[in-house]
Design an enzyme around this catalytic site. Structure first.
Site, mmCIF file in Angstrom:
data_model
loop_
_atom_site.group_PDB
_atom_site.id
_atom_site.type_symbol
_atom_site.label_atom_id
_atom_site.label_comp_id
_atom_site.label_asym_id
_atom_site.label_seq_id
_atom_site.Cartn_x
_atom_site.Cartn_y
_atom_site.Cartn_z
ATOM 1 N N PRO A 163 0.821 -1.216 0.000
ATOM 2 C CA PRO A 163 0.000 0.000 0.000
ATOM 3 C C PRO A 163 0.854 1.266 0.000
ATOM 4 O O PRO A 163 1.889 1.320 0.655
ATOM 5 C CB PRO A 163 -0.758 -0.105 1.332
ATOM 6 C CG PRO A 163 0.183 -0.859 2.223
ATOM 7 C CD PRO A 163 0.913 -1.829 1.331
ATOM 8 N N ARG A 177 -0.252 16.135 -9.690
ATOM 9 C CA ARG A 177 -1.410 15.269 -9.906
ATOM 10 C C ARG A 177 -2.567 15.940 -10.666
ATOM 11 O O ARG A 177 -3.135 15.334 -11.576
ATOM 12 C CB ARG A 177 -1.902 14.671 -8.583
ATOM 13 C CG ARG A 177 -0.799 13.885 -7.830
ATOM 14 C CD ARG A 177 -1.334 13.072 -6.670
ATOM 15 N NE ARG A 177 -2.162 11.996 -7.154
ATOM 16 C CZ ARG A 177 -3.470 11.977 -7.111
ATOM 17 N NH1 ARG A 177 -4.123 12.980 -6.549
ATOM 18 N NH2 ARG A 177 -4.147 10.988 -7.604
ATOM 19 N N CYS A 228 4.660 28.581 -16.577
ATOM 20 C CA CYS A 228 4.195 29.113 -17.862
ATOM 21 C C CYS A 228 3.565 28.040 -18.734
ATOM 22 O O CYS A 228 4.070 27.713 -19.808
ATOM 23 C CB CYS A 228 5.361 29.771 -18.571
ATOM 24 S SG CYS A 228 6.069 31.027 -17.527
HETATM 25 N N1 LLP Z 1 2.850 -1.730 -5.973
HETATM 26 C C1 LLP Z 1 3.157 -1.476 -7.252
HETATM 27 C C2 LLP Z 1 3.824 -2.503 -8.047
HETATM 28 C C3 LLP Z 1 2.823 -0.224 -7.811
HETATM 29 O O1 LLP Z 1 3.112 0.023 -9.078
HETATM 30 C C4 LLP Z 1 2.176 0.763 -7.018
HETATM 31 C C5 LLP Z 1 1.811 2.063 -7.563
HETATM 32 C C6 LLP Z 1 1.894 0.443 -5.672
HETATM 33 C C7 LLP Z 1 2.237 -0.815 -5.191
HETATM 34 C C8 LLP Z 1 1.228 1.409 -4.744
HETATM 35 O O2 LLP Z 1 -0.069 1.686 -5.160
HETATM 36 P P1 LLP Z 1 -1.061 2.546 -4.211
HETATM 37 O O3 LLP Z 1 -1.358 1.709 -2.989
HETATM 38 O O4 LLP Z 1 -0.368 3.795 -3.846
HETATM 39 O O5 LLP Z 1 -2.237 2.784 -5.050
HETATM 40 N N2 LLP Z 1 1.295 8.798 -9.413
HETATM 41 C C9 LLP Z 1 -0.049 8.246 -9.400
HETATM 42 C C10 LLP Z 1 -0.105 6.883 -8.803
HETATM 43 C C11 LLP Z 1 0.827 5.880 -9.455
HETATM 44 C C12 LLP Z 1 0.798 4.519 -8.850
HETATM 45 C C13 LLP Z 1 1.896 3.684 -9.384
HETATM 46 N N3 LLP Z 1 2.026 2.389 -8.776
HETATM 47 C C14 LLP Z 1 -0.980 9.228 -8.686
HETATM 48 O O6 LLP Z 1 -0.533 10.291 -8.274
HETATM 49 O O7 LLP Z 1 -2.183 8.973 -8.568
#
Ligand code: LLP
Length: 422
Positions: A278, A317, A347
């Site tokens: 997570p 984001r 800009c």
């Molecule tokens: N495990 C793997 C293999 C991942 O690629 C990711 C996120 C996570 C865990 C964690 O996922 P979470 O629990 O945070 O959803 N920059 C984007 C989110 C990109 C997520 C990439 N992978 C945003 O700002 O929404």
């Protein structure tokens, strides 16, 4: 629940007024709440344990928030780390995460990074493709070290959410298919340099519906049963991250308790250790981006712009995913809310945080807070437009500490070296 609230008409992080931090450190600045990080981690762990999940590995996704103070706070609670680069592994180690609680994922691990991970003794390298498996075996052989691996499976499940962060469909670049996983697992089990211990999946991020998760977890459990049925050794199932958070004004995400029920139902009787990755659910609501109003600019034709000193380089984001962040006044003025376009000084028209958002009136110098910015905020920040990298502050009770200072302009320029012919 988080620890950012109005007290005596003023937004606080735990016991510290945000205005005090703005005065001491300047804006823009990220502010994190220790108590919120701790609470989110603990709620998730307790929810899993309440469903009978024994000794889960909760590997915080470092990409969500890679500040060492954050990682250390979580490491002290027993969290592991999900990493995707040598830099992230180094951060996790520096924060005191034991190597046996570090997972190394990612589709393009270089041989140098694989060697670093094996030398460090990470608990599992998640293999994303056949060529990667072969590269890991070669690196392991060259080091004389057996590589503990898990196969990242792409369960071909659509999880909803923004296309740029969906990862679990077969057209995405991540992981191997179920058929490949079975073939490669057997192959790896016969390779002296590989020790396959399990399988992993991660279907996307900001998931607000448990149905795709349940589908993916059921498919993964089926795979574990088939592998075991073939006499292969499987001890770990890594179910990834992805659980969504309430960004305000958006579908209410499932609770950790409901998520844990889905996990428990899918994995009952499998006799494997469960791992989780997570990121957002632990970090998002544990941080805000604090900014100041530079100008309130009313166009004659009616649009009203709130020009801030924070920009898309500090919080990407909204520009990248059209993401919604609640925007709150740190010391709200009385009066009717009116629609504002909230923009930064970069800009590009894309440097717009939101349009037509109803907000209380502001004056230059007022402070605003972008809520739910603790995940994928500072970790995605850049110095675009030569704006010094946004600093980070950690709060604990009535104390706060600058955990990443804002670089000075001299420091920013000193990182570059002149070409000899210039
Ligand atoms: N495990 C793997 C293999 C991942 O690629 C990711 C996120 C996570 C865990 C964690 O996922 P979470 O629990 O945070 O959803 N920059 C984007 C989110 C990109 C997520 C990439 N992978 C945003 O700002 O929404």
């Amino acid at each position: 629940m988080n620890h950012f609230e109005l007290r005596d008409g003023e937004l606080h992080c735990e016991d510290v007024p945000l205005a005090t931090i703005a005065e001491a450190v300047g804006t823009p600045v990220y502010v994190y709440s220790t108590a919120t990080f701790e609470r989110h981690y603990t709620v998730l762990r307790e929810a899993l344990e309440a469903e009978g999940v024994r000794d889960p590995l909760i590997a915080f996704a470092v990409k969500a928030n890679s500040n060492l103070a954050v990682l250390t706070t979580l490491a002290k609670l027993g969290a592991g780390a999900d990493t995707v680069s040598e830099g992230e592994i180094r951060r996790a180690l520096a924060a005191g995460v034991p190597p046996e609680r570090i997972v190394f994922s990612g589709v393009g691990k270089t041989r140098g990074e694989i060697a670093f991970a094996l030398e460090a003794g990470v608990c599992e390298v998640n293999v994303e493709s056949e060529p990667e498996m072969l590269a890991i075996a070669q690196v392991a052989q060259s080091l004389g070290k057996r590589a503990t691996i898990a196969f990242r499976v792409n369960p071909d499940v659509a999880a909803g959410g923004h296309a740029k962060i969906a990862t679990g469909k077969s057209e995405n670049k991540f992981g191997v298919s179920f058929a490949e996983a079975e073939r490669l697992y057997a192959q790896a089990s016969n390779n002296a340099w590989l020790k396959p211990v399990g399988v992993a999946c991660h279907i996307g991020s900001q998931i607000t519906d448990l149905a795709p998760m349940a589908e993916a977890f059921d498919k993964m459990a089926g795979l574990v049963r088939r592998l075991k049925g073939e006499g292969l050794h499987v001890e770990r199932l890594d179910l990834g991250g992805g659980l969504g958070v309430p960004y305000f004004n958006q579908p209410e995400p499932p609770s950790p308790a409901d998520y844990a029920k889905v996990v428990a139902k899918a994995t009952r009787g499998l006799y494997v250790t469960l791992a989780f990755e997570p990121g957002r659910v632990i970090a998002a609501n544990a941080g805000v981006l604090l900014a100041s109003v530079v100008h309130v600019h009313e166009r004659p034709e009616g649009r009203r712009f709130l020009v801030l000193d924070a920009a898309m380089n500090d919080l990407l984001r909204p520009a990248m995913y059209d993401a919604y962040h609640d925007i709150r006044a740190v010391r709200p003025h009385e009066g009717e809310a009116r629609p504002y376009d909230v923009v930064g000084p970069v800009c590009e028209t894309g440097d717009t945080f939101t349009r037509d958002r109803a907000l209380p009136d502001f004056e230059p110098g007022d402070l605003v807070a972008f809520m739910s910015a603790g995940a994928y905020g500072a970790s995605m920040a850049s110095e675009y437009n030569s704006r010094p990298l946004v600093p980070e502050v950690m709060v604990k009770g009535a104390d706060f500490a600058v955990v990443r200072p804002r670089p000075t302009y001299d420091e920013m320029l000193a990182r570059e070296t002149p070409a000899p012919w210039l």
